[in-house]
Write a protein that holds these residues in place. Structure first.
Motif, PDB file in Angstrom:
ATOM      1  N   GLU A 138      45.475  57.521  46.729  1.00 33.72           N
ATOM      2  CA  GLU A 138      46.480  56.784  45.954  1.00 33.72           C
ATOM      3  C   GLU A 138      46.587  55.336  46.419  1.00 33.72           C
ATOM      4  O   GLU A 138      46.697  54.414  45.591  1.00 33.72           O
ATOM      5  CB  GLU A 138      47.838  57.482  46.062  1.00 33.72           C
ATOM      6  CG  GLU A 138      47.932  58.822  45.348  1.00 33.72           C
ATOM      7  CD  GLU A 138      47.391  59.980  46.175  1.00 33.72           C
ATOM      8  OE1 GLU A 138      46.825  59.709  47.260  1.00 33.72           O
ATOM      9  OE2 GLU A 138      47.543  61.139  45.757  1.00 33.72           O
TER      10      GLU A 138
ATOM     11  N   SER B 243      48.923  63.646  41.396  1.00 34.03           N
ATOM     12  CA  SER B 243      49.481  62.317  41.668  1.00 34.03           C
ATOM     13  C   SER B 243      48.592  61.207  41.113  1.00 34.03           C
ATOM     14  O   SER B 243      49.100  60.178  40.649  1.00 34.03           O
ATOM     15  CB  SER B 243      49.689  62.131  43.173  1.00 34.03           C
ATOM     16  OG  SER B 243      48.475  62.328  43.868  1.00 34.03           O
TER      17      SER B 243
ATOM     18  N   CYS C  72      53.506  60.839  44.675  1.00 34.66           N
ATOM     19  CA  CYS C  72      52.421  61.499  45.408  1.00 34.66           C
ATOM     20  C   CYS C  72      52.726  62.956  45.747  1.00 34.66           C
ATOM     21  O   CYS C  72      51.953  63.597  46.469  1.00 34.66           O
ATOM     22  CB  CYS C  72      52.117  60.720  46.690  1.00 34.66           C
ATOM     23  SG  CYS C  72      51.519  59.051  46.402  1.00 34.66           S
TER      24      CYS C  72
ATOM     25  N   GLU D 165      48.207  59.318  52.147  1.00 34.00           N
ATOM     26  CA  GLU D 165      47.868  59.277  50.721  1.00 34.00           C
ATOM     27  C   GLU D 165      46.755  58.254  50.522  1.00 34.00           C
ATOM     28  O   GLU D 165      46.937  57.210  49.887  1.00 34.00           O
ATOM     29  CB  GLU D 165      49.109  58.917  49.880  1.00 34.00           C
ATOM     30  CG  GLU D 165      50.377  59.647  50.262  1.00 34.00           C
ATOM     31  CD  GLU D 165      50.314  61.146  49.969  1.00 34.00           C
ATOM     32  OE1 GLU D 165      49.347  61.596  49.336  1.00 34.00           O
ATOM     33  OE2 GLU D 165      51.242  61.863  50.388  1.00 34.00           O
TER      34      GLU D 165
END
Length: 496
Positions: free
Chosen positions: A467, A435, A420, A464
Motif C-alpha cells: 500500500e 486494501s 488497510c 503495509e
C-alpha cells in the motif's frame, strides 16, 4: 500553603467527605488535562469518534454512512456532546475531565470499601495521572468512557447486595461493554463471581436471582443499542459491526506472545508477592471483586493478543486499588514521614502538562490563538486558498473533515488506517475485498482533488509495504505539493 493542605488531608483522611474528595479529584484532573483542550487532535481514534458522532447528529446511525470498529455507545457519547455544544474541542476535552473524574472518584470509593479512605484517595489520584498522562491519553478514548461506567457499576456490586443495585450495576456495565467490547470478559468473570458470592451458604435461589438480574441489565443495554437498527431493518449491519468485525480484527492483528509476557509476568509477581507477604487479604470480599475484575481484563488482553498503551486504561483503576493497599501495609512506607520536598517531587509528575501550557502560551503569542495543530491550521489554509473540499482525502490529520464540513470518500477511509484492514471490509458491506482494491478505487476512480498527508512520514504503517509503495508512486505521478503547513503537506491533483 499546599504543603499544609496536603499534610492536613493525610492526618485527617478518616474525616474526608465525599464532596471534598470529588472536588480534589476534579481540580487535579482539570489542571492536568486543561492545556490539551486546545489541541486539534491527540489520538487518531478520538478524531474518528468525533466524525462518527457528527454523522449521527446529522441523522446517520453509526456504520451506515461512516464506519469504525467500536460499539455504538462510544459514538453516542460524542454525538451527544456535539449535539448540545456544536463543534467544540473544549466541550469534548471537558468531557474527558468528567470521565476521568468519575472513574477516579469510584476508584476512591472502592479503595475505601477495600481498606481505607486514605488508600482510596491515593489510588484515585494515581488513576487521574495514569488516565491523563503519557502517550495519547489526554484525549477522550473509548476506554475513558468505558471505565467511567464500569467503576461505579463495580462499586455497586461491592458496596450493596440488593436486587435493585445489582440490576443498576448490570445496566452500567452494559453501557461499558457497548463502549468497549473487550471488557465483556471482565463482565463474564464478575457474573460468575456474583453467583459464587451469593451461594456461599447454598442460597441457590438468591445466587441465580442476583446473577440473572446482573445479566439482564447488561442484555437490556445491548438490546437498546440494537433497537434503532432493528426498526430500520438493518440488524445484520449492527451484528456485523459490533460482534463479527472485532473478532476478525483480533484474529488478524495479534501480537507475539513474547510482547504480552512482560505484563503478565510482572502482575503475576505482584500478586504472588502480596499474597506471600500478606499485603493483600484475598479473603476480603471487596478485594475479591477487584481481583476478579482485574483477571477479566487481563484475560481480555490475552484473548485479544495485544496490549496497546490506551488499553491499560481498563486495568489501571482496579489495579491501583490493590497496589495502594499493598503499599500502605509495607513497613518501609509506614515509616515514611511526609516532608515538604515531597510536594516538589509530586509536582514534577505532570511534566507533559507544563510543557503543553508553555506550548499554548507560545501559540497564543505567535498566532494569536490558543488552538493549535494541523487539524486546525490545515483546514484554515484550505479555506483561505479556496481549495477543493468536496472531493478531499485526509491521509493524516483526518479531524480536518470536521472543520471543513466534509466527509471521508468511503466508509473504509473514515479512519485512514482502516483502508488497510481488509479483514473488516465484509462487515461494513464494502464491495471491494482487499486494501489495494479500496486504495485504487479511491485514487483512480474517485480521484480526490485535494489530499493531506503527514510530512516525511509513511502514509500507512511500515508493514503495509504494498500500500505504501502504491500510494507513494501514485502521489508523485498525479499530485503536486502546493503547501506545507506545520507538519502536514497539502497536495493538489494535476490536470491531465
Amino acid at each position: 500553603m499546599s504543603y499544609t493542605l496536603i499534610n492536613s488531608i493525610l492526618k485527617n483522611h478518616a474525616e474526608l467527605k465525599d464532596r471534598t474528595v470529588f472536588l480534589i479529584i476534579s481540580c487535579v484532573s482539570l489542571f492536568i488535562r486543561l492545556p490539551f483542550f486546545f489541541r486539534d487532535y491527540i489520538d487518531r481514534d478520538e478524531s474518528t469518534f468525533i466524525l462518527m458522532g457528527q454523522s449521527w447528529v446529522e441523522g446517520h446511525l453509526p456504520y451506515t454512512e461512516l464506519w469504525d470498529l467500536k460499539p455504538p455507545i462510544t459514538f453516542l457519547v460524542f454525538a451527544g456532546i456535539i449535539y448540545v455544544f456544536g463543534k467544540s474541542f473544549i466541550a469534548i476535552r471537558l468531557l474527558g475531565v468528567l470521565l476521568v473524574t468519575s472513574t477516579a472518584f469510584f476508584t476512591y470509593k472502592i479503595g475505601q470499601e477495600a481498606h481505607s479512605k486514605k488508600t482510596g484517595l491515593w489510588a484515585a489520584l494515581s488513576t487521574v495521572i495514569l488516565l491523563s498522562l503519557f502517550g495519547s491519553l489526554q484525549g477522550v478514548m473509548s476506554e475513558h468512557i468505558c471505565m467511567a461506567f464500569f467503576m461505579p457499576g463495580l462499586y455497586l456490586l461491592i458496596k450493596y447486595k440488593k436486587w435493585k443495585t445489582t440490576l443498576l450495576a448490570g445496566l452500567l456495565l452494559g453501557i461499558a461493554v457497548m463502549t468497549k467490547m473487550n471488557i465483556a470478559y471482565a463482565l463474564l468473570f464478575l457474573g460468575i463471581f456474583i453467583f459464587y458470592d451469593h451461594n456461599k451458604k447454598q442460597h441457590w435461589t438468591k445466587a441465580i436471582g442476583y446473577s440473572s438480574l446482573f445479566g439482564l441489565g447488561i442484555l437490556l443495554i445491548i438490546a437498546l443499542t440494537l433497537l434503532p437498527y432493528y426498526l430500520q431493518g438493518i440488524s445484520e449491519l449492527w451484528v456485523s459491526s459490533v460482534f463479527k468485525a472485532p473478532m476478525a480484527y483480533i484474529g488478524a492483528r495479534r501480537y507475539s506472545i513474547l510482547k504480552l509476557a512482560p505484563t503478565f509476568v510482572v502482575l503475576a509477581g505482584f500478586f504472588f508477592y502480596t499474597w506471600k507477604k500478606q499485603l493483600l487479604n484475598f479473603k476480603i470480599v471487596p478485594i475479591q471483586y477487584v481481583l476478579v475484575a482485574v483477571l477479566g481484563v487481563l484475560f481480555a488482553f490475552y484473548k485479544g493478543g495485544r496490549i496497546n498503551g490506551h488499553y491499560l486504561i481498563q486495568l489501571h483503576p482496579m489495579l491501583l486499588v490493590l497496589v495502594a493497599i499493598a503499599l500502605n501495609k509495607m513497613e518501609v512506607f509506614k515509616r515514611i514521614k511526609w516532608k515538604p520536598y515531597y510536594l516538589f517531587i509530586l509536582l514534577l509528575i505532570p511534566m507533559e502538562t507544563y510543557l503543553e501550557y508553555i506550548n499554548i502560551a507560545k501559540n497564543k503569542y505567535e498566532r494569536d490563538t490558543f488552538f493549535n495543530g494541523e487539524g486546525i491550521s490545515v483546514p484554515k489554509y484550505i479555506q483561505d486558498n479556496n481549495l477543493d473540499t468536496k472531493n478531499i482525502l485526509f491521509l493524516g490529520y483526518h479531524i480536518g473533515y470536521w472543520a471543513l464540513d466534509a466527509k471521508p470518500p468511503t466508509k473504509a477511509a473514515t479512519h485512514p488506517s482502516n483502508i488497510c484492514r481488509d479483514e473488516l471490509f465484509p462487515f461494513h458491506n464494502n464491495v471491494r475485498t482487499t486494501s489495494m482494491e479500496e486504495l485504487r478505487y479511491i485514487m483512480e476512480t474517485l480521484q480526490p482533488k485535494t489530499i493531506v498527508t503527514r510530512k516525511n512520514r509513511r502514509v500507512f504503517d511500515k508493514k503495509e509495504e504494498d500500500e505504501n509503495s502504491y500510494i507513494d508512486a501514485y502521489l508523485v505521478k498525479h499530485y503536486k505539493v502546493v503547501a506545507t503547513v506545520e507538519k502536514a503537506e497539502i497536495l493538489q491533483r494535476l490536470e491531465r
